[in-house]
Every structure is written in structure tokens, then in C-alpha cells.
Write an enzyme that holds these catalytic residues in place. Structure first.
Site, PDB file in Angstrom:
ATOM      1  N   ASP A   1      -2.599  -0.860  10.226  1.00  0.00           N
ATOM      2  CA  ASP A   1      -2.829  -0.983   8.784  1.00  0.00           C
ATOM      3  C   ASP A   1      -3.538  -2.274   8.390  1.00  0.00           C
ATOM      4  OD1 ASP A   1      -1.641   1.460   8.230  1.00  0.00           O
ATOM      5  OD2 ASP A   1       0.322   0.595   7.784  1.00  0.00           O
TER       6      ASP A   1
ATOM      7  N   LYS B   1       0.839  -1.200   0.000  1.00  0.00           N
ATOM      8  CA  LYS B   1       0.000   0.000   0.000  1.00  0.00           C
ATOM      9  C   LYS B   1       0.872   1.248   0.000  1.00  0.00           C
ATOM     10  CE  LYS B   1       0.869   1.425   4.383  1.00  0.00           C
ATOM     11  NZ  LYS B   1       1.536   2.726   4.708  1.00  0.00           N
TER      12      LYS B   1
END
Length: 329
Positions: free
Chosen positions: A177, A39
Site C-alpha cells: 500500500d 485509505k
């Protein structure tokens, strides 16, 4: 890092061979295969420090098509031995893997947390093998994504609903996350970075990633930020609340200056990327040490990546995408 000597080439080839052997073994019956994407943070707006020691964060994350591959299976264990989880990690494509105990691997921790949450204590062994292409300590979320994939895999092996509260709670306990990787695509998160706010329309834009050898301690980066905080402007706050498409999000990371102050090479990488991809198109990933740049075409991303490697930096051309942690086979 690209090396020209034969000894290093031999080491790289041996690592690839070992990883390929692990991949072949994991393709045998009984294993499931999952994808665990990297990401980037299109927006990272760090706010006040909370009583818990964490910081208030508003962030817009976007999945990349660069990904790790996770293989899992469960096998019977001797009666009375209970449940055990073991993780093995191999690097691919020049990615080095830190030596850590299996119990300290985030994917193994995630599975163990979920087992306790659902009260699973059968005599069995859960094996996790990770084919790793996302570098560690880069701000790309590789460990968190592997943990999310392991949770999804455990759900498949045990017949658990992956959208259950137990899975979400385990994800948040492992790391901020992890919850994003269960969501995937492009999404806004708040709180400590683990509270889902809304989804955005994902982009397919090409991206180049560049990471110098030296990294930055996340703890030190936040300490430097606290000493000299950088507030977000109105446009960034409006984007977090209102923008509907990833392509319209203004890049912003108010932790970047703190990290660049601790490791000047990060600033050099960003300026180098802006010189090739355009001003305002390069941004540090989280606290670093990887910087990404948006490109006009995949050919441009590849060309910049090739040039970056000549400087001795790790680099990959990839693209933004809609991936999430998921079973693929």
C-alpha cells in the site's frame, strides 16, 4: 472505545498530554511536518495466489481526510557511528499504539531502505515522531501511510527526488500500500497491489468508520479465501478498467466474506451500518477490522459515529479526499 469510569478518563488524558508534549517539541526548529492519510479500498478484487505467496490483486484505493501527522529531523552523530533511524509513536483521539521496537516500525524501515538504496551513510541520526490517529490492524493503511510520509520526509532532508526509482522501490519493499500513499487521491493498482494503473477523479463524500475491538489476522483471512474463493463479477472488472470517477465505482471486496467468517462481529457491524446508511453503502476495509460506510452528509456521518461509540466500537466521521503523503511545514 468509550469508557465512563474516571480511571480510564485519567489514562486517556495522560496519553493526550504526553502526545501534546511530543507535538510541542516537534514544532521546534529543525523539524519538518508531514501528513499521512488513511485509505479505504473502494474495490478489492483478490485473484489467484502467486508463486511468491502473495495474491494477484486489482484494487481501487481512495485517501481519507483522517490522517496521522509525522515529524522528522536529522541531527549530527559521533564520527564513525554511521546513519541511524529512530521512531517514536503516540496515540491520539483514543487510538492505542502497539508496543514495537523502533527498528520494526515501518516508517523507520522505509528510511533505512532508502538510505541503503542511495548509498547514504553519513554520521547522522534521523528522528521520526508519529502523532497517530489511524488505528492499527484496521485495514486503513496507517503504517503504510506513515512509511510513505517518512520516505517523502527523508527526501526533503536529504535533497532526493521523491519521484525517483529508489523511492518507489523502497516503498514497494516496505509494503504493497505504500506506493499508493505516494500517489494519493483515488487510484487503481494491480499486481500485488503495488503497481500503479491509473488515477480516478477523487470524491469528497462523507464517510463513517467503525471498528470493533477484535481484529482479523490477514494471513488467516487469505487462507480462508483460498479455501472458498469469491470471484469478481463483470461490473467490478469493468469499473477497474473504465470508470473515471470515484463516485461511480461500485463497492466490492471479495475478501470480506472470509474475514467476516473468522470474526462474526464484522458482519454485525456491516449490517448495522447498512441499516443506517443504506444497503450496499458499507464495506470492510481490506481484511478488516474497520468497516466504512458512505454517507449523504457529514452530519449523518457524525450522528452514526456517535451512535457506534455507544456500542463500544471505535468510530470516526471523516470524508474521502485528495490527500497523499506530503510535507506540510
Amino acid at each position: 472505545m468509550i469508557k465512563g469510569d474516571g480511571a480510564q478518563d485519567a489514562v486517556d488524558m495522560l496519553a493526550e498530554a504526553r502526545s501534546a508534549q511530543m507535538l510541542s517539541e516537534a514544532e521546534s526548529p529543525g523539524w519538518i511536518e508531514l501528513v499521512a492519510p488513511a485509505k479505504v479500498n473502494l474495490v478489492l478484487n483478490v485473484g489467484d495466489r502467486l508463486d511468491s505467496g502473495y495474491h494477484r490483486v486489482s484494487t481501487i484505493l481512495h485517501a481519507l481526510n483522517l490522517h496521522d501527522t509525522v515529524f522528522m529531523r536529522r541531527t549530527a552523530a559521533p564520527e564513525g557511528s554511521g546513519l541511524s533511524v529512530a521512531a517514536e509513536v503516540k496515540g491520539r483521539g483514543g487510538v492505542s499504539v502497539p508496543e514495537i521496537a523502533s527498528a520494526d516500525n515501518l516508517a523507520a524501515k522505509a528510511v533505512a531502505l532508502l538510505a541503503r538504496a542511495i548509498g547514504r551513510a553519513e554520521d547522522e541520526r534521523v528522528e521520526i515522531r508519529i502523532d497517530k490517529r489511524i488505528p492499527a490492524q484496521a485495514g486503513l493503511g496507517g503504517g503504510s501511510s506513515d512509511a510513505a510520509a517518512a520516505l517523502v520526509g527523508a527526501c526533503r532532508l536529504w535533497g532526493v527526488d521523491p519521484s525517483s526509482r529508489e523511492v518507489r522501490d523502497a516503498a514497494c519493499e516496505v509494503g504493497s500500500d505504500v506506493a499508493f500513499f505516494l500517489q494519493g487521491g483515488c487510484a487503481a493498482f494491480a499486481g500485488k497491489g503495488d503497481e500503479f494503473v491509473r488515477s480516478l477523479c477523487a470524491s469528497k463524500r462523507p464517510v463513517v468508520l467503525v471498528k470493533p475491538e477484535r481484529g482479523v489476522s490477514t494471513v488467516r483471512a487469505y487462507q480462508a479465501f483460498d479455501a472458498d474463493p469469491v470471484p469478481a463479477d463483470g461490473a467490478v472488472e469493468a469499473a477497474f478498467d473504465e470508470v473515471g470517477s470515484a463516485d461511480d465505482v461500485p463497492l466490492f471486496n471479495n475478501l470480506a466474506l472470509a474475514s467476516e467468517g473468522l470474526e462474526p462481529e464484522l458482519s454485525a457491524v456491516r449490517r448495522w451500518l447498512e441499516g443506517r446508511c443504506g444497503a450496499g453503502r458499507a464495506l470492510l476495509c481490506g481484511s478488516g477490522s474497520c468497516t466504512f460506510a458512505l454517507c449523504e452528509s457529514f452530519d449523518e456521518a457524525v450522528a452514526v459515529s456517535v451512535e457506534a461509540r455507544k456500542h463500544g466500537w471505535w468510530s470516526r466521521a471523516t470524508s474521502l479526499g485528495s490527500l497523499k503523503a506530503a510535507v506540510v511545514r
